[in-house]
Design an enzyme around this catalytic site. Structure first.
Site, PDB file in Angstrom:
ATOM      1  N   ASP A  42       2.658   3.752   3.612  1.00 54.87           N
ATOM      2  CA  ASP A  42       2.010   4.795   4.605  1.00 54.87           C
ATOM      3  C   ASP A  42       0.390   4.875   3.922  1.00 54.87           C
ATOM      4  O   ASP A  42       0.481   4.834   2.819  1.00 54.87           O
ATOM      5  CB  ASP A  42       2.767   6.186   4.520  1.00 54.87           C
ATOM      6  CG  ASP A  42       1.926   6.819   5.558  1.00 54.87           C
ATOM      7  OD1 ASP A  42       2.280   6.796   6.958  1.00 54.87           O
ATOM      8  OD2 ASP A  42       0.985   7.932   5.325  1.00 54.87           O
ATOM      9  N   GLN A  43      -0.459   5.103   4.833  1.00 59.86           N
ATOM     10  CA  GLN A  43      -1.721   5.340   4.063  1.00 59.86           C
ATOM     11  C   GLN A  43      -2.355   6.713   4.819  1.00 59.86           C
ATOM     12  O   GLN A  43      -2.273   7.050   5.881  1.00 59.86           O
ATOM     13  CB  GLN A  43      -2.790   4.089   4.688  1.00 59.86           C
ATOM     14  CG  GLN A  43      -3.897   4.418   4.046  1.00 59.86           C
ATOM     15  CD  GLN A  43      -4.955   2.967   4.438  1.00 59.86           C
ATOM     16  OE1 GLN A  43      -5.563   2.862   5.741  1.00 59.86           O
ATOM     17  NE2 GLN A  43      -5.321   2.202   3.632  1.00 59.86           N
TER      18      GLN A  43
END
Length: 218
Positions: A87-88
């Site tokens: 995830d970013q």
């Protein structure tokens, strides 16, 4: 009469164990393209995870929590596999900046980031339910945006339409022209998957990209 086993007889070598299957727990085409660089066969499954931030949750904590949750969600359905979740979250002065989803939100994001340093927090988690392995890591990429005019923002967004990217900019494309500097120790982290850290976690989980020279991506 029965034959007596000969204790000096050589033992048959153990059959080499097949590596566990690898799964990318993500529907992101960017992460899929990045993982293909390791030339490991893998499958892709979508994780069923609520990505709503918790009250007061810091961007780095949000990215790490969601990366692990995504890997765990897919690992529950495929317990024998090694599962990657990622995830970013873009961190602008402590505020979480996610995917804009549409043009108007993208304009607002780039106006806020103009002339500022944004830290892209990219988390990766590797989980195998059968072996009990669960580890994660975080790559923080510092990105300095130039001072951007409204015309530059509009021209960029109309050209590249990065509405599925956290922070509304694709550094691997025309978005590089929005930036003044990038500081990272894991170059692919800004695109969505830190491959140096991913490779390290996969080796710890028992999957080495260099152990099979003929490996090919899915």
């Amino acid at each position: 009469m029965h034959d007596t086993p000969n204790p000096a007889a050589p033992k048959r070598p153990a059959e080499p164990q097949a590596p566990r299957p690898l799964i990318l727990g993500s529907t992101s085409r960017y992460r899929r393209e990045l993982l293909q660089r390791l030339r490991l066969p893998f499958e892709v499954y979508a994780p069923d995870v609520d990505e709503t931030p918790l009250p007061g949750e810091r961007p780095a904590d949000l990215a790490q929590r969601l990366a692990l949750a995504k890997a765990q969600a897919v690992a529950r359905q495929h317990p024998e596999a090694i599962v990657i979740g990622s995830d970013q979250v873009a961190d602008l002065e402590g505020d979480s900046i996610g995917k804009p989803g549409d043009h108007e939100r993208a304009v607002a994001q780039l106006r806020r980031m103009s002339g500022k340093t944004v830290v892209f927090q990219t988390a990766v988690a590797v989980v195998c339910a059968a072996s009990g392995f669960a580890r994660q890591d975080l790559a923080a990429v510092r990105v300095q945006f130039r001072e951007l005019s409204d015309a530059e923002i509009e021209n960029y967004l109309r050209t590249e339409q990065p509405y599925d990217c956290a922070g509304s900019a694709k550094s691997e494309g025309l978005g590089i022209s929005l930036l003044a500097a990038i500081d990272s120790d894991d170059p692919t982290a800004l695109i969505g998957l830190p491959l140096i850290r991913t490779s390290q976690l996969l080796r710890l989980a028992g999957l080495d990209a260099l152990a099979t020279p003929t490996g090919a991506s899915a």
